[in-house]
Design a protein around this motif. Structure first.
Motif, PDB file in Angstrom:
ATOM      1  N   ARG A 135       0.849  -1.138   0.042  1.00  2.35           N
ATOM      2  CA  ARG A 135      -0.186  -0.087  -0.170  1.00  2.35           C
ATOM      3  C   ARG A 135       0.907   1.204  -0.308  1.00  2.35           C
ATOM      4  NH1 ARG A 135      -2.039  -3.155   3.996  1.00  2.35           N
ATOM      5  NH2 ARG A 135      -3.884  -4.604   3.244  1.00  2.35           N
ATOM      6  N   GLY A 136       1.923   1.150  -0.682  1.00  5.00           N
ATOM      7  CA  GLY A 136       2.971   2.523  -1.087  1.00  5.00           C
ATOM      8  C   GLY A 136       3.745   2.754   0.147  1.00  5.00           C
ATOM      9  N   VAL A 137       3.861   1.720   1.196  1.00  2.00           N
ATOM     10  CA  VAL A 137       4.685   1.869   2.434  1.00  2.00           C
ATOM     11  C   VAL A 137       5.946   0.878   2.195  1.00  2.00           C
ATOM     12  CG1 VAL A 137       4.919   1.662   4.884  1.00  2.00           C
ATOM     13  CG2 VAL A 137       3.034   2.516   3.865  1.00  2.00           C
ATOM     14  N   ILE A 138       7.111   1.301   2.213  1.00  2.33           N
ATOM     15  CA  ILE A 138       8.252   0.481   2.321  1.00  2.33           C
ATOM     16  C   ILE A 138       8.403  -0.532   3.319  1.00  2.33           C
ATOM     17  CG2 ILE A 138      10.695   0.139   1.962  1.00  2.33           C
ATOM     18  CD1 ILE A 138      10.667   3.145   0.585  1.00  2.33           C
ATOM     19  N   LYS A 139       8.371  -1.777   3.180  1.00  2.00           N
ATOM     20  CA  LYS A 139       8.325  -2.854   4.334  1.00  2.00           C
ATOM     21  C   LYS A 139       9.867  -3.264   4.565  1.00  2.00           C
ATOM     22  CE  LYS A 139       3.851  -2.892   5.279  1.00  2.00           C
ATOM     23  NZ  LYS A 139       3.653  -2.645   6.531  1.00  2.00           N
ATOM     24  N   ASP A 140      10.602  -3.377   3.238  1.00  2.00           N
ATOM     25  CA  ASP A 140      12.147  -3.718   3.286  1.00  2.00           C
ATOM     26  C   ASP A 140      12.520  -3.267   2.375  1.00  2.00           C
ATOM     27  OD1 ASP A 140      14.192  -4.847   4.722  1.00  2.00           O
ATOM     28  OD2 ASP A 140      13.899  -6.902   3.923  1.00  2.00           O
ATOM     29  N   GLU A 141      13.914  -3.020   2.175  1.00  2.00           N
ATOM     30  CA  GLU A 141      14.897  -2.627   1.245  1.00  2.00           C
ATOM     31  C   GLU A 141      16.147  -3.665   1.274  1.00  2.00           C
ATOM     32  OE1 GLU A 141      15.305   1.223  -0.452  1.00  2.00           O
ATOM     33  OE2 GLU A 141      17.196   1.361   0.078  1.00  2.00           O
ATOM     34  N   LEU A 142      16.850  -4.103   0.145  1.00  2.00           N
ATOM     35  CA  LEU A 142      18.068  -4.786   0.217  1.00  2.00           C
ATOM     36  C   LEU A 142      18.783  -4.421  -1.107  1.00  2.00           C
ATOM     37  CD1 LEU A 142      19.543  -7.253   1.459  1.00  2.00           C
ATOM     38  CD2 LEU A 142      18.391  -8.765   0.165  1.00  2.00           C
ATOM     39  N   SER A 143      20.153  -4.458  -0.832  1.00  2.00           N
ATOM     40  CA  SER A 143      20.948  -4.135  -2.056  1.00  2.00           C
ATOM     41  C   SER A 143      21.712  -5.072  -2.417  1.00  2.00           C
ATOM     42  CB  SER A 143      21.807  -3.065  -1.730  1.00  2.00           C
ATOM     43  OG  SER A 143      21.035  -1.908  -1.884  1.00  2.00           O
ATOM     44  N   LEU A 144      22.197  -5.620  -3.602  1.00  2.67           N
ATOM     45  CA  LEU A 144      23.097  -6.695  -3.828  1.00  2.67           C
ATOM     46  C   LEU A 144      24.517  -6.248  -3.274  1.00  2.67           C
ATOM     47  CD1 LEU A 144      23.466  -9.362  -5.545  1.00  2.67           C
ATOM     48  CD2 LEU A 144      24.236  -7.866  -7.472  1.00  2.67           C
ATOM     49  N   THR A 145      25.011  -5.341  -3.476  1.00  5.27           N
ATOM     50  CA  THR A 145      26.324  -4.746  -2.719  1.00  5.27           C
ATOM     51  C   THR A 145      26.256  -3.777  -1.863  1.00  5.27           C
ATOM     52  OG1 THR A 145      26.781  -3.388  -4.590  1.00  5.27           O
ATOM     53  CG2 THR A 145      27.685  -5.489  -4.950  1.00  5.27           C
ATOM     54  N   ARG A 146      27.189  -3.470  -1.045  1.00  2.00           N
ATOM     55  CA  ARG A 146      27.158  -2.634   0.041  1.00  2.00           C
ATOM     56  C   ARG A 146      27.075  -1.236  -0.610  1.00  2.00           C
ATOM     57  NH1 ARG A 146      29.490  -2.898   5.555  1.00  2.00           N
ATOM     58  NH2 ARG A 146      28.547  -4.797   5.632  1.00  2.00           N
ATOM     59  N   ALA A 147      25.972  -0.584  -0.034  1.00  2.00           N
ATOM     60  CA  ALA A 147      26.005   0.908  -0.855  1.00  2.00           C
ATOM     61  C   ALA A 147      25.465   2.021   0.183  1.00  2.00           C
ATOM     62  CB  ALA A 147      25.166   0.985  -2.145  1.00  2.00           C
ATOM     63  N   PRO A 148      25.485   3.144   0.129  1.00  2.00           N
ATOM     64  CA  PRO A 148      24.651   4.020   1.012  1.00  2.00           C
ATOM     65  C   PRO A 148      23.293   3.872   0.661  1.00  2.00           C
ATOM     66  CG  PRO A 148      26.387   5.291  -0.210  1.00  2.00           C
ATOM     67  CD  PRO A 148      26.339   3.679  -0.795  1.00  2.00           C
ATOM     68  N   ALA A 149      22.554   4.188   1.855  1.00  4.74           N
ATOM     69  CA  ALA A 149      20.929   4.018   1.638  1.00  4.74           C
ATOM     70  C   ALA A 149      20.491   4.956   0.441  1.00  4.74           C
ATOM     71  CB  ALA A 149      20.343   4.374   2.935  1.00  4.74           C
ATOM     72  N   GLN A 150      19.704   4.448  -0.276  1.00  9.83           N
ATOM     73  CA  GLN A 150      18.972   5.293  -1.360  1.00  9.83           C
ATOM     74  C   GLN A 150      20.209   5.461  -2.222  1.00  9.83           C
ATOM     75  OE1 GLN A 150      15.598   7.414  -0.124  1.00  9.83           O
ATOM     76  NE2 GLN A 150      14.342   5.660   0.386  1.00  9.83           N
ATOM     77  N   TRP A 151      20.945   4.930  -2.425  1.00  7.32           N
ATOM     78  CA  TRP A 151      22.200   5.298  -3.499  1.00  7.32           C
ATOM     79  C   TRP A 151      21.418   5.805  -4.917  1.00  7.32           C
ATOM     80  CZ3 TRP A 151      22.211   2.497  -8.079  1.00  7.32           C
ATOM     81  CH2 TRP A 151      21.779   1.312  -8.042  1.00  7.32           C
ATOM     82  N   TYR A 152      20.463   5.381  -5.071  1.00 10.46           N
ATOM     83  CA  TYR A 152      19.848   5.381  -6.660  1.00 10.46           C
ATOM     84  C   TYR A 152      18.848   6.664  -6.544  1.00 10.46           C
ATOM     85  CZ  TYR A 152      16.455   3.137  -3.431  1.00 10.46           C
ATOM     86  OH  TYR A 152      15.813   3.254  -2.406  1.00 10.46           O
ATOM     87  N   ALA A 153      18.689   7.297  -5.640  1.00 11.06           N
ATOM     88  CA  ALA A 153      17.719   8.397  -5.561  1.00 11.06           C
ATOM     89  C   ALA A 153      18.119   9.656  -6.346  1.00 11.06           C
ATOM     90  CB  ALA A 153      17.478   8.763  -4.073  1.00 11.06           C
ATOM     91  N   ALA A 154      19.154   9.856  -6.452  1.00  9.57           N
ATOM     92  CA  ALA A 154      19.999  11.057  -6.961  1.00  9.57           C
ATOM     93  C   ALA A 154      20.315  10.884  -8.686  1.00  9.57           C
ATOM     94  CB  ALA A 154      21.161  11.676  -6.406  1.00  9.57           C
ATOM     95  N   MET A 155      20.149   9.721  -9.095  1.00 13.90           N
ATOM     96  CA  MET A 155      20.519   9.200 -10.407  1.00 13.90           C
ATOM     97  C   MET A 155      19.208   9.499 -11.138  1.00 13.90           C
ATOM     98  SD  MET A 155      22.767   5.842  -9.946  1.00 13.90           S
ATOM     99  CE  MET A 155      23.360   5.896 -11.600  1.00 13.90           C
ATOM    100  N   PRO A 156      19.545   9.596 -12.333  1.00 15.66           N
ATOM    101  CA  PRO A 156      18.474   9.634 -13.548  1.00 15.66           C
ATOM    102  C   PRO A 156      17.945   8.059 -13.625  1.00 15.66           C
ATOM    103  CG  PRO A 156      20.352  10.495 -14.572  1.00 15.66           C
ATOM    104  CD  PRO A 156      20.710  10.079 -13.177  1.00 15.66           C
ATOM    105  N   GLN A 157      16.785   7.792 -13.604  1.00 13.71           N
ATOM    106  CA  GLN A 157      16.158   6.592 -13.777  1.00 13.71           C
ATOM    107  C   GLN A 157      15.635   6.426 -15.204  1.00 13.71           C
ATOM    108  OE1 GLN A 157      13.454   6.173 -10.414  1.00 13.71           O
ATOM    109  NE2 GLN A 157      15.191   6.596  -9.025  1.00 13.71           N
TER     110      GLN A 157
END
Length: 185
Positions: A135-157
């Motif tokens: 319902r739009g709420v993040i329940k969990d997040e996992l990355s394949l390799t160690r990275a800062p939280a939400q590393w993808y947020a500032a990148m063009p998607q």
């Protein structure tokens, strides 16, 4: 006497907080480069897929504690050769257990488009992050390799370059391995 009652309340509160678990948890991300499945049929000219071309398959394993959940969205962030591909699959009828799986694909032509003139290799896959949303709420997040939280947020998607299992030649395979995909009605 008040001290004993207070201590019992604190211990009881700690135990109940400890006993609470997350409803959903990502356990594993397993990327793989695979060839197209081969099918034999009659009634038309046979065409063989180029077995050198590879699809990117990203399979995630997740645990669910509720007995049955109606819907869960699995959101994918795939960093491939410096480009961030995004996609999501809405799963339905999620049973409790630790062997629930979701999968998303990137076609061989898309991978070639992202690496013009070069061979697609494992080194081009830089990272993957997966989110579970209910319902739009993040329940969990996992990355394949160690990275800062939400590393993808500032990148063009780049959306629209990933496919759910039902949109690929793998649709008829492994029905009992993957969670059901919610279809538009």
């Amino acid at each position: 006497m008040k001290g004993i009652i207070m201590a019992m309340a604190l211990v009881g509160g700690s135990i109940s907080a400890f006993a609470q678990t997350r409803d959903f948890q990502l356990l594993k991300i397993a990327p793989n480069f695979i060839s197209s499945p081969q099918f034999a049929y009659t009634g038309a000219e046979q065409h063989t897929a180029d077995l050198r071309e590879r699809w990117l398959e990203v399979e995630v394993t997740l645990a669910a504690t509720p007995e049955l959940s109606d819907e869960l969205t699995v959101k994918y962030f795939i960093l491939f050769n410096g480009r961030l591909l995004t996609g999501e699959v809405t799963q339905t009828n999620i049973p409790a257990g630790r062997e629930n799986r979701s999968v998303i694909y990137v076609t061989p032509k898309t991978l070639q488009r992202l690496m013009p003139g070069r061979t697609v290799t494992n080194a081009a896959l830089q990272n993957i992050t997966v989110q579970l949303l209910q319902r739009g709420v993040i329940k969990d997040e996992l990355s394949l390799t160690r990275a800062p939280a939400q590393w993808y947020a500032a990148m063009p998607q780049i959306a629209g370059l990933t496919l759910n299992k039902n949109e690929t030649p793998f649709a008829a395979l492994y029905w009992d391995r993957y969670l059901e995909i919610k279809t538009a009605r």
